[in-house]
Structure formats: structure tokens, C-alpha cells
Design an enzyme around this catalytic site. Structure first.
Site, PDB file in Angstrom:
ATOM      1  N   CYS A  60       0.707  -0.811   0.239  1.00  0.00           N
ATOM      2  CA  CYS A  60      -0.210   0.243  -0.118  1.00  0.00           C
ATOM      3  C   CYS A  60       0.874   1.359  -0.317  1.00  0.00           C
ATOM      4  CB  CYS A  60      -1.002   0.048   1.068  1.00  0.00           C
ATOM      5  SG  CYS A  60      -1.766  -1.419   1.447  1.00  0.00           S
ATOM      6  N   HIS A 115      -2.014   7.022   4.094  1.00  0.00           N
ATOM      7  CA  HIS A 115      -0.513   6.395   3.967  1.00  0.00           C
ATOM      8  C   HIS A 115       0.667   6.397   3.929  1.00  0.00           C
ATOM      9  CE1 HIS A 115      -0.681   1.648   5.052  1.00  0.00           C
ATOM     10  NE2 HIS A 115       0.030   1.938   5.807  1.00  0.00           N
TER      11      HIS A 115
END
Length: 450
Positions: A60, A115
Site C-alpha cells: 500500500c 498512508h
């Protein structure tokens, strides 16, 4: 390349799922076979360009980093999901997609998963976005509060934040399992609100709807619980499809359909952790690996003013290409003082050029150069089948022809060692670039200057 003749600079609606495997959507072989048809996303594909060879980095944080900067994440110190203890995310020196399009006059908003840094200076509203709402890190942290022995005095639970450019972020809620179920509905609602406001103002916009589904724990919104009768995963898929449909309907209702580039993709290959593991369709492997199932993802682009409906292409595109491509279409500046690994694909996606501008790319798993993909060939320098497997250095590269061995089956040997010439050139070119532009170590604090 600028926007095609006759088309204004496009509005951009960038929709990204989290750990959505290649085979989940109906138009990619899933949908009804996974318990929930995906008619809205399938229709989006029919109205634009569907890529069958779109590639991301296998985790991710790295994939989001390469999308936001146009640089392979290994360059930015974002080559792996951070697990705490050091500064995480992009240094302030990096130029993001939000920075570039804001400077070009775009209104920018990001809603959902970030993130790429959870300190104030590294959150989206300080990285080029006018406004944002979402989680700074990742969805599995929603499990913490129900985990035996968890002590919030040791590490605080993840917050859901909202913020505007130049202002401090505000905590909206704690990201627990209840919030996990409803956050994508809120992401959809806030993106719709952003589209309505931007549409009234007439300013070009970049709206990022970065959904948290289907990342573990895969839990559908209560409004969808039991809707399909085929379990939680199918309920989630129905929810995702409806949320995408709501965003598309909003564009149409606002009269923004013709000149809005809609992008739908996933940040990397499918979920691995059971019972939430996803499906990679014809490919083997899932995220955290260099196998096709870890890097090959759905990618759909619709822009009625410039993209012919119904196109399908197996040309290679990489997530790093998104930055220079969107910058080109928006008339934004791509930094020239650092290596940019992405390639402008605007001519390809609009059909002015039949071939992708890219033939291959290196694949890192963490900070290991694990494989290289070139055309329909691949060389694996390590053996690693799952995120939990030990990566074993190979004495000789394992060579794959993806046309004849799409599962990258170790029992199918192939002797085409000639492909090592162009593959190793990709490696050499990257290594040469690091001599002039050293890699940024993970955990590098601000201020950073090369």
C-alpha cells in the site's frame, strides 16, 4: 503532451480501492462469480478504456507513494508499509500530485486512505490538497481496540481526521470496527460534496476518493450487511460498486461527464490474510509479492471528450505513470531536479498513440529488487510465494513468459535467457541513476535536502 485538441484541461475523479484483486470485478472475470455483480463499474469500463496490464508496487505505502510522486517508492524511503518507531511517509521535499495540480490552478481534495505520513506536516492538507478526510495509516488498525491486551496508553488508536489547507487537522472519530464499516460511505458523501462545490465554482478539480475496501477486516456497511446473501465479501463488493455509481451519477447530474477523466484502480494486488483473502483472477500471488497477482490490478479510464468508449488494451502501464500523465493533461509542471520514473501516457490513453510509452519496470518487495518485468517476460531474482514466505535469493533468475506461463509456475521451465539483456538494462539504468541521486533512507525526518 497537453490535453487533446478540442478538449479543455479535464477535471479528474480518481477512485482507488485498497487491495482489490485483479479478478474481483465483473468486467475482469469476477462480479457475479464472487457473489455480487458489479454493474456500475462494468458500465464505466464499457464507456472508456480498460487496461489488462496495469501494474502497481506490491504494498500500500509504496504504491501510493509512486502514484503521488511519479517516483519508485525505493527512491523516497517509502518502499514498505511503516510499522512505527521512525518518521513515516513522504519527506516535505517530495512534490506530490496534489502539489503539482494545485500549482496549475486545480482545486484538490482527497478523501479516504492516505498512508503516506501521519504527522501534521505530512498529512494531505499539507501535501498539496485543499481539503481531506480519512485515515492517515491503514485499516487493520481498526482491530486494535478489540484485541486482547491492547493498551491505548502504549500506542494510540488510529484517528479519522479532517483538515483544510493551512489549518490544523481535527479528529472526527476513532477508527474502530464500527467506523470501519461506515467509512467508505462517508468518503463517498464527502467526495460528492466536493464535486458539487467544485462544479459550481467552475474551477478544474482533482478529487481523490481513496476507498478503504476491501482491506482487512473486510466488513460491509450495515446497509449492505446480508444484501447479497453470499457473505461479507460479496456484500462489500456490492457496496463498492454502488459507491462508485454514486460518484459517477454525481458527475452526470452536475453536467461534468464529458470533460471529467474518471480513473478507477486498486493500489496493489488482492488481500492475503484469511478469511478476507481476495482473488487475483488468472494470476498467481497476492500483495507483498512480485508475482502478477501482487502487482497487476484493474484500471479503467473514462473521459468522453477524449477517450473512445469500449477500448481494451494489454499494454504495460505502471502506477508511477499516473503523476506525469495527469500533470501533462492538466498543464502542470513535473519536477526536473530529481529522477521521475513515471512516463507520460496521455497520448496512449487518448488513443493518439497505439502503444504504451513503457516496456518494463523493476519490482521491489520492501528494499529488495525482487524481479523485473519487460514486455510479456519476467525475471525473478528471489523466490517468494506469499507475504509470509522467506524471500530466497535464486542462484540464477527464474524466467517467465507470461503468455505461456501466466501462473508463473516453477515447474514450467523456459530457456529464453536472451530476455536478460533488456531486463538487466532496466536494472543498470536504475542503478546508474542512484549514483547521482542517492536513495532517501526510510525514516528520514524533515527537513530533508538531497
Amino acid at each position: 503532451m497537453a490535453a487533446p485538441t478540442g478538449a479543455r484541461r479535464p477535471n479528474i475523479l480518481f477512485i482507488m480501492a485498497d487491495n482489490l484483486g485483479y479478478g474481483e470485478l465483473g468486467v475482469y472475470g469476477g462480479g457475479a462469480t464472487r457473489g455480487a455483480p458489479t454493474p456500475r463499474i462494468d458500465r464505466l469500463a464499457a464507456e472508456g478504456l480498460r487496461l489488462t496490464n496495469m501494474n502497481m508496487e506490491p504494498q500500500c505505502t509504496p504504491s501510493r507513494s509512486s502514484i503521488m510522486t511519479g517516483r519508485f517508492a525505493i527512491r523516497s524511503g517509502t518502499y514498505a508499509v511503516p510499522f512505527g518507531g521512525v518518521p513515516e511517509g513522504l519527506t516535505a521535499w517530495e512534490v506530490t500530485l496534489g502539489d503539482a495540480l494545485s500549482a496549475a490552478g486545480y482545486r484538490t481534495g482527497l478523501f479516504g486512505k492516505w498512508h503516506l505520513g501521519s504527522t501534521e506536516a505530512r498529512l494531505p492538507n499539507n501535501r498539496g490538497f485543499d481539503e481531506w478526510y480519512g485515515i492517515p495509516r491503514t485499516t487493520d488498525e481498526a482491530i486494535w481496540l478489540d484485541s486482547p491486551g491492547y493498551d491505548p496508553s502504549i500506542i494510540s488508536p488510529e484517528p479519522i481526521l479532517e483538515g483544510r489547507r493551512g489549518k490544523a487537522n481535527r479528529t472526527v472519530a476513532t477508527y474502530d470496527l464500527d467506523q470501519r464499516r461506515i467509512i467508505d460511505g462517508e468518503v463517498t458523501k464527502r467526495t460528492v460534496d466536493f464535486l458539487e462545490r467544485a462544479g459550481r465554482q467552475g474551477q478544474p478539480f482533482l478529487a481523490c476518493a481513496f476507498f478503504t475496501q476491501p482491506h482487512l477486516p473486510t466488513l460491509a456497511n450495515p446497509r449492505y450487511a446480508g444484501k447479497t446473501g453470499n457473505g461479507e465479501w460479496a456484500d462489500m463488493l456490492a457496496e463498492l460498486d454502488d459507491n462508485v455509481g454514486t460518484l459517477i451519477d454525481t458527475l452526470d447530474r452536475l453536467g461534468l461527464r464529458e470533460n471529467t477523466l474518471v480513473i478507477f484502480t486498486s493500489d496493489n494486488g488482492g488481500e492475503f490474510i484469511k478469511p478476507w483473502d481476495g482473488w487475483s483472477g488468472p494470476w498467481r500471488g497476492q500483495y507483498f509479492t512480485a508475482l502478477e497477482g501482487g502487482i497487476r490490478v484493474p484500471m479503467i479510464l473514462r473521459w468522453p471528450a477524449a477517450i473512445t468508449a469500449g477500448r481494451v488494451s494489454n499494454e504495460i502501464v505502471h502506477g508511477a505513470d499516473i503523476f506525469p500523465t495527469l500533470a501533462s493533461l492538466a498543464g502542470a509542471i513535473v519536477p526536473s531536479d530529481r529522477p521521475i520514473d513515471g512516463i507520460d501516457q496521455s497520448g496512449f490513453i487518448t488513443g493518439h498513440i497505439a502503444k504504451s510509452a513503457r516496456e518494463g519496470f523493476p519490482i521491489w518487495c520492501g528494499n529488495r529488487l525482487q524481479a523485473v518485468k519487460w514486455r510479456n517476460f519476467k525475471a525473478h531474482f528471489y523466490k517468494q510465494d506469499t507475504m509470509r514466505s522467506t524471500a530466497e535469493r535464486r542462484n540464477v533468475p527464474f524466467l517467465v513468459n507470461l503468455y505461456t506461463n501466466p501462473q508463473e509456475d516453477e515447474d514450467k521451465s523456459w530457456s529464453g535467457s536472451w530476455v536478460l539483456a533488456p531486463i538487466l538494462k532496466i536494472v543498470r539504468d536504475f542503478e546508474q541513476s542512484t549514483l547521482r541521486y542517492p536513495l532517501i533512507p526510510m525514516g528520514t525526518p524533515d527537513p530533508y535536502h538531497p
